[in-house]
Design a protein around this motif. Sequence first.
Motif, mmCIF file in Angstrom:
data_model
loop_
_atom_site.group_PDB
_atom_site.id
_atom_site.type_symbol
_atom_site.label_atom_id
_atom_site.label_comp_id
_atom_site.label_asym_id
_atom_site.label_seq_id
_atom_site.Cartn_x
_atom_site.Cartn_y
_atom_site.Cartn_z
ATOM 1 N N SER A 2 55.347 104.027 15.379
ATOM 2 C CA SER A 2 55.626 102.708 14.827
ATOM 3 C C SER A 2 55.942 101.710 15.938
ATOM 4 C CB SER A 2 56.816 102.790 13.862
ATOM 5 O OG SER A 2 58.001 103.145 14.569
ATOM 6 N N ARG A 4 58.503 99.918 16.291
ATOM 7 C CA ARG A 4 59.904 100.044 16.714
ATOM 8 C C ARG A 4 60.071 101.172 17.727
ATOM 9 N NH1 ARG A 4 64.718 98.320 14.584
ATOM 10 N NH2 ARG A 4 66.564 99.579 15.067
ATOM 11 N N TRP A 8 61.217 101.018 21.767
ATOM 12 C CA TRP A 8 62.287 101.795 22.384
ATOM 13 C C TRP A 8 61.768 102.612 23.569
ATOM 14 C CZ3 TRP A 8 67.240 101.260 22.338
ATOM 15 C CH2 TRP A 8 67.871 100.642 21.261
#
Length: 266
Positions: A2, A4, A8
């Motif tokens: 994803s 996100r 990260w």
Amino acid sequence: MSPRVRLWVFLVGAAGFAALFAAACLDLPAFGTVPHPYGVRAVHAALSHHTANVIASVNFDLRAFDTLGEESILFSAVIGTVVLLRQARDEHRKDPEPATVHPPVRRFALLTLPFALLVGLYVIAHGQISPGGGFQGGVVAATALHLLYIAADYRALERVRPLTLYEIGEAAGEAAYVITGLAAVLAGSAFLANVLPFGTLATLSSGGTAMVLNAAVGLEVTSGIVVLLARFLDQAVEIEEPGEGGGSPRDTRDSGGNGDDERERA
């Protein structure tokens, strides 16, 4: 993965890089106070091995193994491009039509081509003597051939650019680099160690193994860039996608999007 998670992963990698980079910068010798230890050692090593160009000595002698990795990156990129841009089953090839070239453009390109090619070969041959080398000269020599595309048309370029020969040249350049390193091992030294006679300083035969590795890189880069550009130009000029039949081959050199001019030039 994803967005996100990708963010990260990027942030963690960027933080690690920033920490290592800051630590390396803090440990550097003071600027402008004493001679740089790495520079002094590099110059001494280059002169002791009769390599007038210190950068070439670093690339093809002190850190020849790193240069093998850099050469392999281009080698892998060309292979990937050839695989990705190969002609699909539902695509077909159409010979490009003769191009109309303005006389001033034709004269300039034809006059420039031999000089550009000569400069590229000169930069490769003198890599261990003067600034330049196989990487820089290879790019110049490869792009010089494509001045024929500007001076005439794509068919003229294809006649002087047998792709099979350049594909063999790219593989031969990569193989020559590795074989030179293995030859040093057989001679009882380390992989890619400089085991050949150093010759006379500032001559074409100087530098020992650095001269051979520089030539191997020049062959690989020249051939690889030619193959790389050929695949992109094939897609732009000769390869027609499904539904394009009946029209002329694509030519994307005109960024303005004028389809009539593109077809006339292709």
